[in-house]
Design an enzyme around this catalytic site. Structure first.
Site, PDB file in Angstrom:
ATOM      1  N   TYR A  31      19.982  55.649  45.086  1.00 29.20           N
ATOM      2  CA  TYR A  31      20.315  54.274  45.480  1.00 29.20           C
ATOM      3  C   TYR A  31      20.574  54.209  46.986  1.00 29.20           C
ATOM      4  O   TYR A  31      21.729  54.259  47.425  1.00 29.20           O
ATOM      5  CB  TYR A  31      21.545  53.783  44.717  1.00 29.20           C
ATOM      6  N   ASN A  36      25.946  45.309  45.549  1.00 27.27           N
ATOM      7  CA  ASN A  36      27.004  44.309  45.587  1.00 27.27           C
ATOM      8  C   ASN A  36      28.341  44.780  44.993  1.00 27.27           C
ATOM      9  O   ASN A  36      29.334  44.933  45.716  1.00 27.27           O
ATOM     10  CB  ASN A  36      26.456  43.066  44.864  1.00 27.27           C
ATOM     11  N   TRP A  37      28.393  45.007  43.684  1.00 29.11           N
ATOM     12  CA  TRP A  37      29.719  45.326  43.104  1.00 29.11           C
ATOM     13  C   TRP A  37      30.131  46.752  43.417  1.00 29.11           C
ATOM     14  O   TRP A  37      31.322  47.064  43.407  1.00 29.11           O
ATOM     15  CB  TRP A  37      29.826  44.935  41.637  1.00 29.11           C
ATOM     16  N   ASP A  38      29.174  47.625  43.732  1.00 27.88           N
ATOM     17  CA  ASP A  38      29.551  48.962  44.207  1.00 27.88           C
ATOM     18  C   ASP A  38      30.394  48.837  45.478  1.00 27.88           C
ATOM     19  O   ASP A  38      31.416  49.516  45.629  1.00 27.88           O
ATOM     20  CB  ASP A  38      28.302  49.801  44.551  1.00 27.88           C
ATOM     21  N   ASP A 165      22.664  47.722  33.242  1.00 21.06           N
ATOM     22  CA  ASP A 165      21.219  47.500  33.242  1.00 21.06           C
ATOM     23  C   ASP A 165      20.531  47.556  31.874  1.00 21.06           C
ATOM     24  O   ASP A 165      19.787  46.667  31.516  1.00 21.06           O
ATOM     25  CB  ASP A 165      20.531  48.519  34.158  1.00 21.06           C
ATOM     26  N   TYR A 350      22.730  56.114  30.283  1.00 22.71           N
ATOM     27  CA  TYR A 350      23.130  55.037  31.183  1.00 22.71           C
ATOM     28  C   TYR A 350      24.168  54.102  30.571  1.00 22.71           C
ATOM     29  O   TYR A 350      25.314  54.475  30.430  1.00 22.71           O
ATOM     30  CB  TYR A 350      21.842  54.300  31.536  1.00 22.71           C
ATOM     31  N   TRP A 351      23.777  52.876  30.181  1.00 23.33           N
ATOM     32  CA  TRP A 351      24.769  51.931  29.641  1.00 23.33           C
ATOM     33  C   TRP A 351      24.700  51.828  28.120  1.00 23.33           C
ATOM     34  O   TRP A 351      25.221  50.888  27.547  1.00 23.33           O
ATOM     35  CB  TRP A 351      24.576  50.557  30.288  1.00 23.33           C
ATOM     36  N   GLU A 394      27.791  59.796  38.372  1.00 22.27           N
ATOM     37  CA  GLU A 394      27.556  58.357  38.215  1.00 22.27           C
ATOM     38  C   GLU A 394      28.222  57.873  36.924  1.00 22.27           C
ATOM     39  O   GLU A 394      28.863  56.839  36.890  1.00 22.27           O
ATOM     40  CB  GLU A 394      26.044  58.078  38.183  1.00 22.27           C
TER      41      GLU A 394
HETATM   42  C1  GLC Z   1      22.681  50.848  38.527  1.00 20.43           C
HETATM   43  C2  GLC Z   1      23.883  50.323  37.756  1.00 20.43           C
HETATM   44  C3  GLC Z   1      24.523  49.206  38.538  1.00 20.43           C
HETATM   45  C4  GLC Z   1      24.886  49.705  39.921  1.00 20.43           C
HETATM   46  C5  GLC Z   1      23.692  50.358  40.631  1.00 20.43           C
HETATM   47  C6  GLC Z   1      24.096  51.103  41.894  1.00 20.43           C
HETATM   48  O1  GLC Z   1      21.698  49.878  38.684  1.00 20.43           O
HETATM   49  O2  GLC Z   1      23.544  49.905  36.463  1.00 20.43           O
HETATM   50  O3  GLC Z   1      25.659  48.728  37.867  1.00 20.43           O
HETATM   51  O4  GLC Z   1      25.374  48.676  40.706  1.00 20.43           O
HETATM   52  O5  GLC Z   1      23.103  51.312  39.774  1.00 20.43           O
HETATM   53  O6  GLC Z   1      25.108  52.039  41.641  1.00 20.43           O
END
Ligand code: GLC
Length: 426
Positions: A31, A36-38, A165, A350-351, A394
């Site tokens: 990444y 955003n929320w990170d 995701d 993952y989720w 992660e």
């Molecule tokens: C993945 C996660 C998402 C997060 C991104 C970066 O897409 O599902 O929640 O913001 O990774 O860490």
């Protein structure tokens, strides 16, 4: 086993490693941009040792807010070939390219938390005062663009908006998204992380189909909600929005912005009341709603437990604490992102099963507000066990505690600093 101070030191190193000066990347490689929320959650970690840097993280995010109020989920500050889909796929036409969808609006919560704890009150007042109207505009955008029928709850129009995701929650609604006609592409995520830990190829095609659809509508948010074949109301996402509205209201009162305070409180109150429509007695938790069909989605995921992050009624919070106790019987590390006894559970993917420290933190915070302290202690001590066993991954397999996905993860490290500094049981 590292001591707590050694762990905190290592966490700080991870934050520094992923620091690009005015923003952090979630992890290098997998990444390589700002998410955003990170960023909002990572700022809480920075605030423990560098308050100015924490404010800068959030300022940078809001410097890329769209004119309509939306704050995008990715900001592509620098070109990087290692990620797909990049700016050439999104084509949002911004000077600094961004994606065209959003992510859980946790910034209101983060800003209030950083403000409350700030040692440098002058700096905090200055930065929070400047951010206040911007965050408020984002919250108003949500209710305008993602709740056009004024139900009090907002829908996500792409699974990536949820932050979860590939959750099982999206599977059925996602089947309505075609896979035909998507331009050919090469995934990059599976070259950085184990493909068994990542979404499938079919899911990826649908992710990209939605991006192409929204792009064909010029990213016009007055059209996207109704045009999307995927519209889901996620209780966890809405709880984050509601909590951020309430926190912004408190902050606005203190910073002399009564109008923002009143409007924020009204949005939060309406959201809390509407959340009741998502409750399931059968599951003992909230569920997502498929807005296109108008029905609840029969999927016992963490989204319905994260609802506790908002000030839901006390009996609901108590029931959710009991629900987490039940989940604890089928895994060793709380809180699994999907019920381990449900057929679609996958502890590595993952989720669809793994535990995530950021979600644990928000659930624990909500439970603390609701006075459910026993479950808070249990979640927090599981967080510490995960860190001790598997470092700053992660996410983690909730059965074995094994590290999954990317390594040296920014928001995980930020949560380690936060949890070790603030929780007695840690
Ligand atoms: C993945 C996660 C998402 C997060 C991104 C970066 O897409 O599902 O929640 O913001 O990774 O860490």
């Amino acid at each position: 086993m590292a001591s707590k101070s050694e762990m905190a030191h290592q966490a700080k190193e991870v934050l520094r490693l992923n620091d690009r000066g005015t923003y952090t990347v979630p992890t290098h490689g997998l990444y390589p941009f700002q998410w955003n929320w990170d960023s909002a959650l990572s700022a809480i970690g920075f605030a423990h040792f560098d308050e100015a840097r924490a404010w800068t993280e959030i300022d940078t995010l809001f410097a890329h807010q769209w004119e309509d109020g939306m704050v995008p989920h990715i900001i592509f500050h620098q070109p990087d070939e290692g990620y797909f889909p990049g700016p050439e796929v999104w084509q949002t036409g911004r000077d600094v390219p961004t994606s065209g969808i959003t992510q859980p609006p946790v910034t209101g919560f983060a800003v209030r938390r950083i403000f409350d704890r700030a040692q440098d009150k002058t700096l905090a007042t200055l930065r929070a005062t400047a951010l206040l109207p911007k965050i408020h505009a984002w919250h108003q955008w949500f209710f305008r663009a993602r709740d056009p029928q004024e139900t009090g709850l907002v829908a996500i129009i792409h699974p990536w908006e949820s932050g979860r995701d590939n959750s099982v929650d999206w599977d059925r609604a996602f089947e309505r998204v075609p896979i035909e006609g998507v331009a050919p592409f090469t995934r990059r995520d599976t070259s950085h992380a184990n493909p068994a830990h990542r979404p499938t190829d079919a899911q990826y095609k649908r992710y990209i189909w939605l991006v192409e659809k929204f792009r064909s509508l010029g990213w016009d948010n007055t059209q996207l909600h109704d045009a999307s074949p995927f519209r889901v109301v996620d209780p966890g996402f809405n709880a984050i929005l509601i909590r951020s509205c309430s926190d912004l209201a408190d902050l606005a009162d203190r910073l002399g912005e009564p109008e923002i305070a009143d409007q924020s409180r009204a949005m939060a109150a309406k959201g809390i009341a509407a959340m009741e429509t998502l409750w399931s007695d059968a599951h003992g938790q909230y569920l997502c709603e498929d807005r296109t069909l108008g029905t609840l989605i029969d999927s016992p995921s963490i989204g319905g437990i994260l609802a506790t992050f908002a000030a839901i009624p006390a009996d609901r919070a108590k029931a959710l604490a009991q629900r987490i106790d039940i989940l604890a019987k089928s895994c060793d590390f709380l809180v699994p992102s999907h019920d381990p006894t449900a057929p679609d559970f996958d502890g590595l993917r993952y989720w669809r099963g793994p535990a995530w420290l950021i979600v644990n933190y928000m659930i624990a915070d909500g439970m603390k507000q609701a006075g459910q302290t026993a479950i808070v202690d249990k979640i927090m001590s599981d967080c510490v066990r995960l860190i001790e066993k598997s470092g700053f991954a992660e996410y983690y397999d909730p059965t074995t505690g094994a590290p999954c996905g990317g390594t040296q993860f920014t928001w995980t490290a930020a949560m380690v600093i936060e949890i070790l500094q603030t929780h007695e049981a840690a």
